[in-house]
Design an enzyme around this catalytic site. Structure first.
Site, PDB file in Angstrom:
ATOM      1  N   THR A 236      28.833  33.660  30.524  1.00  0.00           N
ATOM      2  CA  THR A 236      28.967  32.209  30.382  1.00  0.00           C
ATOM      3  C   THR A 236      30.098  31.977  29.391  1.00  0.00           C
ATOM      4  O   THR A 236      30.057  32.521  28.282  1.00  0.00           O
ATOM      5  CB  THR A 236      27.672  31.572  29.842  1.00  0.00           C
ATOM      6  OG1 THR A 236      26.585  31.917  30.705  1.00  0.00           O
ATOM      7  CG2 THR A 236      27.786  30.059  29.764  1.00  0.00           C
TER       8      THR A 236
ATOM      9  N   ARG B 215      26.898  33.674  43.971  1.00  0.00           N
ATOM     10  CA  ARG B 215      26.057  32.897  44.887  1.00  0.00           C
ATOM     11  C   ARG B 215      25.217  33.763  45.819  1.00  0.00           C
ATOM     12  O   ARG B 215      24.094  33.383  46.181  1.00  0.00           O
ATOM     13  CB  ARG B 215      26.928  31.954  45.716  1.00  0.00           C
ATOM     14  CG  ARG B 215      27.723  30.948  44.897  1.00  0.00           C
ATOM     15  CD  ARG B 215      26.816  30.049  44.088  1.00  0.00           C
ATOM     16  NE  ARG B 215      27.585  29.031  43.362  1.00  0.00           N
ATOM     17  CZ  ARG B 215      27.065  28.277  42.403  1.00  0.00           C
ATOM     18  NH1 ARG B 215      25.791  28.421  42.048  1.00  0.00           N
ATOM     19  NH2 ARG B 215      27.805  27.389  41.788  1.00  0.00           N
TER      20      ARG B 215
ATOM     21  N   GLU C  31      30.931  27.144  37.504  1.00  0.00           N
ATOM     22  CA  GLU C  31      30.230  25.864  37.440  1.00  0.00           C
ATOM     23  C   GLU C  31      30.784  25.069  36.271  1.00  0.00           C
ATOM     24  O   GLU C  31      30.753  25.533  35.124  1.00  0.00           O
ATOM     25  CB  GLU C  31      28.707  26.061  37.296  1.00  0.00           C
ATOM     26  CG  GLU C  31      28.080  26.633  38.557  1.00  0.00           C
ATOM     27  CD  GLU C  31      26.560  26.536  38.579  1.00  0.00           C
ATOM     28  OE1 GLU C  31      25.935  26.461  37.496  1.00  0.00           O
ATOM     29  OE2 GLU C  31      25.994  26.551  39.699  1.00  0.00           O
TER      30      GLU C  31
ATOM     31  N   GLN D 217      22.380  35.064  43.827  1.00  0.00           N
ATOM     32  CA  GLN D 217      21.471  33.944  43.561  1.00  0.00           C
ATOM     33  C   GLN D 217      20.588  33.638  44.771  1.00  0.00           C
ATOM     34  O   GLN D 217      19.367  33.446  44.633  1.00  0.00           O
ATOM     35  CB  GLN D 217      22.317  32.711  43.205  1.00  0.00           C
ATOM     36  CG  GLN D 217      21.528  31.493  42.763  1.00  0.00           C
ATOM     37  CD  GLN D 217      22.455  30.334  42.364  1.00  0.00           C
ATOM     38  OE1 GLN D 217      23.677  30.433  42.478  1.00  0.00           O
ATOM     39  NE2 GLN D 217      21.873  29.254  41.892  1.00  0.00           N
TER      40      GLN D 217
ATOM     41  N   ASP E   3      29.472  28.174  33.723  1.00  0.00           N
ATOM     42  CA  ASP E   3      28.318  29.013  34.089  1.00  0.00           C
ATOM     43  C   ASP E   3      28.712  29.822  35.339  1.00  0.00           C
ATOM     44  O   ASP E   3      28.358  29.466  36.458  1.00  0.00           O
ATOM     45  CB  ASP E   3      27.118  28.096  34.360  1.00  0.00           C
ATOM     46  CG  ASP E   3      25.881  28.856  34.801  1.00  0.00           C
ATOM     47  OD1 ASP E   3      25.796  30.058  34.525  1.00  0.00           O
ATOM     48  OD2 ASP E   3      24.998  28.222  35.417  1.00  0.00           O
TER      49      ASP E   3
ATOM     50  N   LYS F 143      23.494  34.748  37.141  1.00  0.00           N
ATOM     51  CA  LYS F 143      24.048  33.882  36.099  1.00  0.00           C
ATOM     52  C   LYS F 143      24.261  34.589  34.769  1.00  0.00           C
ATOM     53  O   LYS F 143      25.113  34.174  33.984  1.00  0.00           O
ATOM     54  CB  LYS F 143      23.079  32.721  35.845  1.00  0.00           C
ATOM     55  CG  LYS F 143      22.744  31.880  37.062  1.00  0.00           C
ATOM     56  CD  LYS F 143      23.809  30.869  37.301  1.00  0.00           C
ATOM     57  CE  LYS F 143      23.341  29.837  38.331  1.00  0.00           C
ATOM     58  NZ  LYS F 143      24.341  28.775  38.476  1.00  0.00           N
TER      59      LYS F 143
ATOM     60  N   GLU G 109      30.601  22.570  33.512  1.00  0.00           N
ATOM     61  CA  GLU G 109      29.519  21.954  32.728  1.00  0.00           C
ATOM     62  C   GLU G 109      30.044  21.571  31.345  1.00  0.00           C
ATOM     63  O   GLU G 109      31.057  22.088  30.894  1.00  0.00           O
ATOM     64  CB  GLU G 109      28.345  22.935  32.543  1.00  0.00           C
ATOM     65  CG  GLU G 109      27.825  23.518  33.847  1.00  0.00           C
ATOM     66  CD  GLU G 109      26.480  24.218  33.699  1.00  0.00           C
ATOM     67  OE1 GLU G 109      25.788  23.970  32.688  1.00  0.00           O
ATOM     68  OE2 GLU G 109      26.130  25.006  34.599  1.00  0.00           O
TER      69      GLU G 109
ATOM     70  N   GLU H 238      30.296  24.000  46.499  1.00  0.00           N
ATOM     71  CA  GLU H 238      30.375  22.655  47.077  1.00  0.00           C
ATOM     72  C   GLU H 238      31.733  22.418  47.743  1.00  0.00           C
ATOM     73  O   GLU H 238      31.792  21.883  48.857  1.00  0.00           O
ATOM     74  CB  GLU H 238      30.158  21.596  45.991  1.00  0.00           C
ATOM     75  CG  GLU H 238      28.743  21.535  45.475  1.00  0.00           C
ATOM     76  CD  GLU H 238      28.652  20.625  44.260  1.00  0.00           C
ATOM     77  OE1 GLU H 238      28.612  19.401  44.422  1.00  0.00           O
ATOM     78  OE2 GLU H 238      28.629  21.139  43.124  1.00  0.00           O
TER      79      GLU H 238
ATOM     80  N   HIS I 209      25.678  17.212  42.373  1.00  0.00           N
ATOM     81  CA  HIS I 209      25.630  18.664  42.570  1.00  0.00           C
ATOM     82  C   HIS I 209      24.264  19.081  43.120  1.00  0.00           C
ATOM     83  O   HIS I 209      24.179  19.832  44.088  1.00  0.00           O
ATOM     84  CB  HIS I 209      25.909  19.368  41.239  1.00  0.00           C
ATOM     85  CG  HIS I 209      25.648  20.848  41.268  1.00  0.00           C
ATOM     86  ND1 HIS I 209      26.490  21.743  41.905  1.00  0.00           N
ATOM     87  CD2 HIS I 209      24.633  21.588  40.750  1.00  0.00           C
ATOM     88  CE1 HIS I 209      26.012  22.973  41.767  1.00  0.00           C
ATOM     89  NE2 HIS I 209      24.884  22.912  41.071  1.00  0.00           N
TER      90      HIS I 209
ATOM     91  N   ASP J 271      20.048  26.091  30.289  1.00  0.00           N
ATOM     92  CA  ASP J 271      20.927  25.383  31.212  1.00  0.00           C
ATOM     93  C   ASP J 271      20.120  24.369  32.019  1.00  0.00           C
ATOM     94  O   ASP J 271      19.106  24.714  32.630  1.00  0.00           O
ATOM     95  CB  ASP J 271      21.635  26.372  32.145  1.00  0.00           C
ATOM     96  CG  ASP J 271      22.878  25.755  32.779  1.00  0.00           C
ATOM     97  OD1 ASP J 271      23.374  24.740  32.256  1.00  0.00           O
ATOM     98  OD2 ASP J 271      23.356  26.305  33.793  1.00  0.00           O
TER      99      ASP J 271
HETATM  100 CA    CA Z   1      24.527  26.013  35.813  1.00  0.00          CA
END
Ligand code: CA
Length: 438
Positions: free
Chosen positions: A264, A244, A206, A247, A240, A260, A208, A381, A141, A134
């Site tokens: 996925t 948080r 996420e 993380q 993804d 993570k 992507e 975000e 971002h 990734d």
């Molecule tokens: Ca990612």
């Protein structure tokens, strides 16, 4: 004329499969590759989406010749890895041959028996993913997330030189529709709190794009930037899923891990590089003052045509909205062209040290947020790190995802005078860790 274009990109082409006409995702100009099974027969088979049908390649192979036939027959192992290993020329031959079968009415009676309603099919991850990497190419971002941690210095000094990435986990890559079990892991909920083992309270997505690798480079032999696109079989959507709070506690010094690797999700269709040829655009110029890419990442043709006119959207529907018949709420819409690095630059960089890529490897672009509030690629975000809830129709609020929330990503490519082609859905619904599996 662009040499990558041929009769399969003709916007006026019409299939005898009636549902393909003006289909938002799968008109005859798309012909994406996937892996499906029928309820009555659990065998996984290679297929091509056309309108609301799926064409079985094993049933079609006897009607094909040469490279196209070889490509169709390569899929008999129940994954697309062997097809991805063949590279671009056989894939293009297959596309042109299938296009002919689906547009020339004389083949309709023979080919119809190889079509199944997509609603009768289960879709799978199209290839066995040996390795998943990734990246972090979404500069808005990276800036927004960096600002949450380092208000004065959001982007680290390597960002504009190095396509930042990490090796992810392939065992938990799943196809659209797979449930998202809220993960439990170690969390430190506040600066003065003791770490505890508990379900994440900050479950996020996420947005992507995924990049499917076709072909391979021998270990020790980098792929030059000018050749890098030969190794890109196509694109898909990729979510993804991210915890948080996990993380924030675990990421230093080695980066993402359990935050993570629990899941996925990918959209199940590989929208091929051939299908995407009409939608190539220039890589947007870097802002004044940014460094030029180092020579091993710089190629004039790639800068002129290395980005894609792809638009991505995210929609959320909560359980309460579903029960009340309220339509999903759009959380964002934005362009893929916010990538600071092109797809070819990611391939060239990944192999510049001699690392070997293999057919069926999957690369993620990183979260692709646009520059404004309507195009942000994750809730971290959108909610400013959990401080600003979003209001949903029906009166609910969200900072992060809750049980029963169904998140759907979609994407499409458009260009003037061309058909629109789409990626299909990349969807998942959040369930609690105690919910029994079905
Ligand atoms: Ca990612």
């Amino acid at each position: 004329m662009n040499p990558a274009l041929d009769e399969t990109h003709d916007p006026g082409a019409v299939s005898w499969v009636e549902s393909a006409a003006n289909h938002l995702d799968f008109p005859v100009q798309n012909l994406p590759l996937g892996l499906f099974s029928l309820a009555r027969d659990s065998r996984r088979r290679a297929g091509i989406a056309i309108g609301d049908r799926i064409l079985a390649l094993d049933r079609t192979a006897p009607l094909l010749e040469g490279d196209a036939r070889r490509a169709a027959q390569s899929c008999e192992s129940g994954t697309l890895n062997a097809l991805l290993a063949l590279g671009a020329a056989p894939r293009r031959a297959l596309r042109r041959a299938i296009f002919k079968l689906l547009t020339d009415r004389q083949y309709a009676s023979e080919v119809s028996s190889a079509l199944s309603p997509a609603s009768d099919c289960e879709l799978h991850v199209p290839a066995n993913v040996g390795d998943y990497t990734d990246f972090y190419t979404g500069i808005h971002h990276a800036t927004n997330i960096g600002r949450l941690f380092r208000p004065d210095n959001p982007l680290l000094p390597n960002y504009k030189y190095v396509p930042i990435g990490y090796h992810g986990r392939s065992s938990s890559i799943v196809a659209s529709g797979t449930r998202v079990i809220r993960p439990t892991a170690q969390i430190k909920a506040a600066a003065d709190a003791a770490p505890s083992y508990q379900p994440t309270q900050r479950l996020d997505y996420e947005l992507e794009l995924g990049i499917w690798i076709g072909g391979e480079n021998p270990r020790g032999e980098p792929i030059a930037i000018a050749r890098a696109e030969d190794y890109v079989a196509g694109l898909c959507l990729l979510n993804d899923w991210s915890a948080r709070d996990v993380q924030a506690w675990e990421y230093q010094p080695l980066g993402p891990f359990l935050a993570k690797n629990f899941l996925t999700t990918v959209s199940p269709w590989i929208v091929t590089s051939e299908a995407l040829a009409p939608y190539r655009i220039a890589q947007p110029p870097r802002p004044d003052g940014d460094p030029a890419p180092l020579p091993y990442l710089l190629d004039a043709t790639n800068q002129a045509t290395g980005a894609y006119a792809v638009t991505m959207e995210v929609h959320l529907q909560t359980a309460q909205m579903r029960a009340a018949g309220i339509a999903p709420q759009r959380l964002s819409r934005g362009p893929m062209s916010v990538m600071y690095w092109t797809v070819a630059q990611l391939v060239a960089h990944h192999t510049c040290n001699g690392c070997n890529l293999r057919p069926g490897d999957l690369l993620g672009t990183g979260t692709l947020s646009g520059p404004d509030a309507t195009s942000l690629g994750c809730l971290m975000e959108i909610s400013s790190g959990g401080r600003t809830p979003i209001e949903l129709p029906g009166g609910e609020q969200r900072t992060f995802l809750q049980e029963g929330d169904r998140l759907v990503m979609t994407a499409y490519a458009e260009a003037p005078g061309r058909a629109r082609i789409g990626f299909g859905e990349c969807a998942g619904e959040v369930v609690s860790p105690s919910e029994p599996s079905s």
